[in-house]
Scaffold this motif. Structure first.
Motif, mmCIF file in Angstrom:
data_model
loop_
_atom_site.group_PDB
_atom_site.id
_atom_site.type_symbol
_atom_site.label_atom_id
_atom_site.label_comp_id
_atom_site.label_asym_id
_atom_site.label_seq_id
_atom_site.Cartn_x
_atom_site.Cartn_y
_atom_site.Cartn_z
ATOM 1 N N HIS A 51 -13.330 42.483 82.061
ATOM 2 C CA HIS A 51 -12.376 42.907 81.769
ATOM 3 C C HIS A 51 -11.200 42.365 82.547
ATOM 4 O O HIS A 51 -11.463 41.871 83.876
ATOM 5 N N HIS A 52 -9.889 42.214 82.066
ATOM 6 C CA HIS A 52 -8.913 41.528 82.822
ATOM 7 C C HIS A 52 -7.549 42.367 82.945
ATOM 8 O O HIS A 52 -6.469 41.698 83.481
ATOM 9 N N SER A 53 -7.528 43.466 82.894
ATOM 10 C CA SER A 53 -6.422 44.401 83.217
ATOM 11 C C SER A 53 -6.409 44.880 84.740
ATOM 12 O O SER A 53 -7.409 45.079 84.992
ATOM 13 N N TYR B 99 -8.553 47.940 85.091
ATOM 14 C CA TYR B 99 -10.062 47.705 85.505
ATOM 15 C C TYR B 99 -10.175 47.466 86.939
ATOM 16 O O TYR B 99 -11.039 47.682 87.574
#
Length: 699
Positions: free
Chosen positions: A348-350, A353
């Motif tokens: 994930h890239h948020s 996360y």
């Protein structure tokens, strides 16, 4: 007489009474003149005739001035009237303008009695009434909480830098002082092409510094991550004065990293504006009220442009533009943690996360859609904004160590992240061009058209383009988002039904947006003319830019100051004349007749395999003709009807023919007429009985 007129600002009731008295006197005097005998009286006295002409010209001039003023306020285009005949022939334009005034009067009266809410620009600053709407997921966890204030004064009113969204407005770069410069500030404009339009562009002020950046050595050394302070045991400093801003900047003197984040609002603004800025060091958190300090934020360039200080952001593609547009701030030495998640191939890239992975902190993203214009900021929104930067310095340490560990001696992964971050920091704010012809770009009509799953006819497509252009122009003029001016579902409802009156326009929009209701009459005229343009020819309409034929440029500030009207809007009210080019050969009758003969000779076939020559008899029969003769001999004509009887009529003697002169016509009465029959059998087909006819119909 002027001294006897009361001052309306001091005593409006007396002024109103005197005005009404003057109007009654003028009406009584004009009614005393017999209209049918006016021409006779003009011939009796030349001075009387000159006086009538003078008064008529003055009244027509005053009426034209009033009409133009009212048309500017209502957004309905109206031309000047030259004489009495012009007034009589084109009086519908006056009716449209008066209807628009009455519509706006109804709206103002409704606001006065409280039936509808006033536009927020008229509201006085009071404590905002916050409405909360929560949405929960299936497992019962709160996902979103919408916080919206009903009576927030539009912050744009207090901005010292006036917002100008016009397509023709020059580029205004806010940076005037360039700290940490290696080359002087360059303000040279260059011409560029964007969607077929010529636009002016300014160079990035720190392009040279970013491309020749020498990163500090401490960024390439592994060290133990410095733990963040407990969130619940520390507090953030609220900064809303210049003095507080300078005190905050004093704490940045010895720092090596700054974590930065922004909170933005773009629903009640065309381009949007930054409402909060969060900055965190390893020791303190700061929340800056950028609405109050908008004209002072440029001071932060002293640290944002410092190459020795790492600016840590996550997903900074929008933040880079917002900082430039709103404050004139530029970042040198950017570290975007989003690129690390890409390089290290995280699932994930948020930011949420990363917070969970390294800090075991569950990010509360339920306030992402909150209204950040609310003042004072609610405590829960304050904590949400602070959490975005509080943990970032620690996450930066963890990510940097992991990049160095997996890069080896070449440090290629860390260099790759820094290179991508530098390229992002080179992005510059550019004016968004509205592509009229092709509808390209993020705000173009093509994107909205692609999302519409139903087909449009030529008239609907013409109406769609005109309404989309009107919405974009109004949003720029009023500094509102296109979603606020006219949501997409209401736009397509207008396109589908294409109403031609103000009531129909309002009926298609439920609840009707304020700017649509104010401009309902203008929109109805716009739809009428768009439909007419489609009938005249879609190709001609496509080649020329959409013209605001119904104007539809209405400024809500004109309710306070009716005289306000930009020169640009007046120029756009002028219709563009499209000249049709006709081919002179279309009227050449001889050429048309010759073309028809050529086409007929091309299509005509002179011979037939079955019936021989159509024009002349063939001399020697061919094998194909012999075969055709055999086929014709076997052809029989039959009727697929049962119950028909055949009866052979007896032969009758031939009647001698009567010779009639070629130039004489003889009339024979019906009772004396005789039918000529050949000396051959005549086949008579008896008609079916009525009973069989009924059976046949039943079948």
């Amino acid at each position: 007489m002027s001294s006897e007129i009361p001052d309306p600002t001091l005593n409006f009731k007396q002024y109103q009474a005197s005005l009404f008295k003057a109007l009654v006197s003028a009406a009584s005097a004009s009614n005393a003149l017999p209209i049918e005998d006016m021409g006779f009286y003009r011939t009796l006295d030349k001075e009387f005739s000159k006086g009538i002409d003078h008064v008529g010209s003055r009244l027509l001039s005053i009426s034209n001035n009033l009409l133009q003023k009212c048309s500017d306020d209502t957004g309905i285009s109206a031309k000047d009237y030259e004489d009495v005949d012009d007034v009589v022939d084109n009086f519908n334009g006056v009716v449209d303008v008066v209807d628009g005034l009455l519509e706006r009067t109804d709206l103002c009266l409704d606001e006065m009695v409280g039936r509808v809410h006033k536009p927020e620009s008229f509201l006085q600053q009071t404590a905002p009434e916050v409405t909360q709407v929560s949405q929960k997921s299936q497992n019962g966890k709160l996902e979103y909480k919408f916080l919206h204030a009903k009576n927030v004064v539009r912050p744009q009113i207090k901005f010292k830098d006036r917002i100008n969204n016009s397509l023709t407005a020059p580029i205004e770069r806010k940076i005037v002082y360039k700290p940490h410069a290696k080359v002087p500030l360059d303000n040279t404009e260059t011409l560029e092409m964007d969607s077929g339009s010529i636009v002016y562009s300014l160079p990035h002020p720190y392009e040279y510094e970013i491309k020749h950046l020498e990163y500090p050595e401490h960024m390439f050394k592994e060290k133990k991550p410095e733990m963040y302070k407990p969130f619940d045991k520390t507090s953030a400093t609220w900064v809303d004065t210049e003095e507080g801003l300078r005190k905050m900047m004093d704490t940045f003197e010895d720092v090596e990293e700054l974590a930065v984040d922004l909170e933005y609002h773009n629903y009640r603004s065309y381009l949007g504006f930054t409402c909060l800025m969060q900055i965190s060091t390893r020791d303190e958190d700061f929340i800056i009220d950028t609405l109050e300090l908008r004209d002072k934020m440029w001071l932060l360039n002293e640290y944002f442009a410092d190459p020795n200080i790492v600016k840590i952001l996550h997903g900074a593609d929008s933040d880079i533009i917002w900082l430039q547009r709103d404050f004139g701030l530029y970042i040198v030495n950017l570290f975007d943690t989003y690129f690390v998640t890409k390089v290290l191939e995280f699932p994930h890239h948020s930011l949420a996360y990363l917070l969970k992975k390294y800090c075991d902190f569950d990010a509360d993203k339920k306030y992402q859609l909150a209204d950040w214009r609310i003042r004072p900021v609610p405590e829960e929104m304050f904590d949400y904004a602070r959490s975005d930067t509080h943990y970032l310095p620690y996450i930066y340490d963890c990510l940097r160590n992991e990049l160095l560990e997996k890069s080896g001696a070449n440090q290629n992964l860390l260099r790759q992240v820094l290179q991508r971050s530098a390229e992002l920091s080179l992005h510059k704010d550019e004016k968004e061009i509205y592509d009229v012809k092709n509808g390209l770009g993020p705000g173009g009509w093509k994107n909205a058209l692609d999302k519409w799953k139903y087909r449009m006819n030529d008239q609907q497509l013409s109406v769609f383009k005109q309404l989309h252009y009107w919405r974009d122009h109004i949003a720029r003029e009023e500094d509102e988002s296109v979603r606020y001016v006219l949501p997409n579902h209401m736009l397509f409802a207008l396109v589908e039904k294409m109403p031609i009156d103000s009531a129909g326009v309002i009926g298609c929009c439920n609840p009707c947006p304020l700017l649509v209701r104010v401009n309902a009459q203008a929109l109805a005229l716009l739809i009428q003319r768009a439909k007419a343009d489609a009938l005249v020819g879609a190709s001609q309409t496509e080649e020329s830019e959409p013209v605001e034929k119904a104007s539809a440029v209405v400024n809500t500030n004109s309710l306070q100051n009716p005289s306000h009207k930009s020169q640009e809007s007046k120029q756009q009210n002028q219709p563009k004349i499209v000249k049709k080019k006709l081919d002179p050969s279309a009227f050449d009758l001889e050429k048309i007749a010759a073309d028809r003969k050529v086409e007929a000779s091309r299509l005509l076939k002179k011979t037939s395999s079955l019936f021989h020559s159509l024009l002349t008899e063939s001399i020697e029969p061919t094998p194909e003709q012999n075969l055709a003769d055999q086929i014709r001999a076997t052809i029989k004509l039959t009727f697929p009807c049962e119950g028909l009887k055949v009866k052979v009529a007896p032969k009758t003697p031939a009647v001698p023919a009567v010779e009639i002169p070629a130039d004489e016509h003889v009339f024979v009465p019906t009772t004396e007429r005789e039918t000529k029959r050949k000396d051959s059998d005549v086949v008579v087909l008896n008609s079916m009985s009525q009973k069989k006819k009924k059976q046949k119909r039943a079948q």
